[in-house]
Write an enzyme that holds these catalytic residues in place. Structure first.
Site, mmCIF file in Angstrom:
data_model
loop_
_atom_site.group_PDB
_atom_site.id
_atom_site.type_symbol
_atom_site.label_atom_id
_atom_site.label_comp_id
_atom_site.label_asym_id
_atom_site.label_seq_id
_atom_site.Cartn_x
_atom_site.Cartn_y
_atom_site.Cartn_z
ATOM 1 N N HIS A 141 5.764 -6.618 -4.132
ATOM 2 C CA HIS A 141 5.155 -6.672 -2.803
ATOM 3 C C HIS A 141 5.725 -7.918 -2.104
ATOM 4 O O HIS A 141 5.021 -8.894 -1.879
ATOM 5 C CB HIS A 141 3.634 -6.767 -2.971
ATOM 6 C CG HIS A 141 2.831 -6.543 -1.737
ATOM 7 N ND1 HIS A 141 3.391 -6.349 -0.491
ATOM 8 C CD2 HIS A 141 1.479 -6.494 -1.546
ATOM 9 C CE1 HIS A 141 2.430 -6.194 0.396
ATOM 10 N NE2 HIS A 141 1.262 -6.271 -0.217
ATOM 11 N N LYS A 149 2.816 19.271 1.463
ATOM 12 C CA LYS A 149 3.487 20.567 1.243
ATOM 13 C C LYS A 149 4.468 20.483 0.089
ATOM 14 O O LYS A 149 5.222 21.416 -0.159
ATOM 15 C CB LYS A 149 4.230 20.970 2.525
ATOM 16 C CG LYS A 149 3.335 21.135 3.733
ATOM 17 C CD LYS A 149 4.187 21.521 4.945
ATOM 18 C CE LYS A 149 3.381 21.545 6.217
ATOM 19 N NZ LYS A 149 4.246 21.650 7.395
HETATM 20 C C1 NCD Z 1 -2.521 -6.407 -2.265
HETATM 21 C C2 NCD Z 1 -1.792 -5.126 -2.646
HETATM 22 O O1 NCD Z 1 -1.898 -4.109 -1.949
HETATM 23 O O2 NCD Z 1 -1.087 -5.179 -3.640
HETATM 24 N N1 NCD Z 1 -3.143 -6.312 -1.008
HETATM 25 C C3 NCD Z 1 -2.468 -6.682 0.123
HETATM 26 O O3 NCD Z 1 -1.416 -6.161 0.434
HETATM 27 N N2 NCD Z 1 -2.983 -7.683 0.834
HETATM 28 C C4 NCD Z 1 -3.468 -6.878 -3.308
HETATM 29 C C5 NCD Z 1 -4.581 -5.961 -3.737
HETATM 30 O O4 NCD Z 1 -4.717 -4.821 -3.272
HETATM 31 O O5 NCD Z 1 -5.364 -6.398 -4.587
#
Ligand code: NCD
Length: 322
Positions: free
Chosen positions: A148, A99
């Site tokens: 990450h 939305k």
């Molecule tokens: C990774 C990501 O999402 O960055 N995957 C994950 O979390 N295991 C790596 C990827 O998507 O290639």
């Protein structure tokens, strides 16, 4: 038996966000490793835990995921807590983002429903943006091409389990080092250990210069090559990554590099004895399936290590390690 960290150690992460491996200290990294080992011990011995009984984690994924989302959920349930989740992609929205709601507004609301927030977004910087909106701890589960950290933590945990140490190892990181947030996060943690880095990628997908510069100024030996054979020679750890199709400006540019490398039996046969192979997964075709039976193929063990690592993150940031 793995020991529970001391109260003094636990204070290092209590109430904190986990947004980037760049900002976590070596002491915090050690604390997460120790807490994950403590929880892994409980999992292996089938000890039921109630550390997060009555607590709720909001697990919000605005991008596809299997491992990260499910292992965060499993971690929360293993700790006796509960999870509420949003799982959608930009193509298929089910929450109020459809939305036109901003991430900031959504996070301010969700902060009132949960004790800890885990967020993945295609937008680089979304972890920080969420943390700015929330009083509760926020864990970045992947923000665009940025960071990450929970993946990198389980990668470090896996290397430690497979090799017993990281100091002195030669770690080769292979694949999409430009767009891959997993390798971006991993190398910042490797900086804390005296290991040598070999970065193997096509010229178009090199690790960003600012990251390699930081590694070098921290005293890490960094070699860069596009040659798989050179990269793998003498490596103790081979960290393989997927070419991140969804991050390319055009499909044509992706097509040019998508099949740059395949780690197959021939590559493994030429490698140093005892080399471990890691991959954050999903793999497309950068590791041949025949390599799975090689004893050093650690990627499925690595994925399973995500549960104790994420248990540690959830319990530490909320101050619930009991
Ligand atoms: C990774 C990501 O999402 O960055 N995957 C994950 O979390 N295991 C790596 C990827 O998507 O290639």
């Amino acid at each position: 038996m793995a020991l529970k960290p001391s109260e003094g150690e636990l204070a290092l992460l209590s109430g904190q966000d986990v947004l980037s491996s760049k900002t976590l200290t070596y002491e915090q990294l050690q604390l997460i490793m120790k807490t994950a080992a403590y929880y892994e011990d409980a999992l292996v011995n089938k000890r039921r835990l109630f550390d997060m009984e009555g607590e709720i984690a909001a697990i919000l994924f605005f991008e596809p995921s299997t491992r990260t989302r499910l292992s965060f959920e499993a971690a929360m349930y293993r700790l006796g807590g509960s999870a509420i989740t949003v799982s959608e992609t930009p193509q298929m929205q089910t929450s109020s983002t459809a939305k036109g709601e901003t991430l900031y507004d959504a996070m301010r609301v969700i902060d009132g429903y949960a004790d800890v927030i885990v967020v993945r977004s295609p937008k680089t910087g979304a972890g920080q943006e969420s943390a700015d909106a929330c009083d509760h701890p926020v864990i970045n589960a992947g923000d665009g091409t940025g960071q990450h950290p929970s993946q990198a933590l389980l990668d470090i945990y896996t290397i430690l389990k497979e090799h017993g140490h990281i100091e002195g190892l030669k770690v080769a990181v292979l694949g999409d080092l430009k767009y891959g947030r997993a390798p971006h996060s991993l190398v910042y943690f490797l900086k804390h250990y005296g290991c040598d880095l070999v970065l193997v990628s096509p010229p178009q997908l090199k690790m960003p210069e600012e990251i390699t510069a930081e590694m070098r100024s921290a005293g890490i030996k960094v070699e860069e090559t596009s040659d798989l054979k050179i990269g793998v020679a003498e490596a103790d750890v081979l960290y393989v990554t997927r070419v991140q199709r969804e991050r390319f400006p055009s499909l044509e540019e992706y097509e040019l590099v998508k099949d740059s490398y395949t780690v197959n039996d021939e590559v493994v046969a030429a490698a140093k004895k005892g080399m471990s192979i890691l991959h954050p997964l999903p793999r497309v075709h950068e590791i041949a399936v025949s390599v799975d039976s090689y004893p050093g193929a650690a990627y499925f063990r690595q994925a399973h290590n995500g549960v104790p690592i994420r248990m540690a993150l959830l319990a530490l940031t909320t101050g619930n390690v009991r």
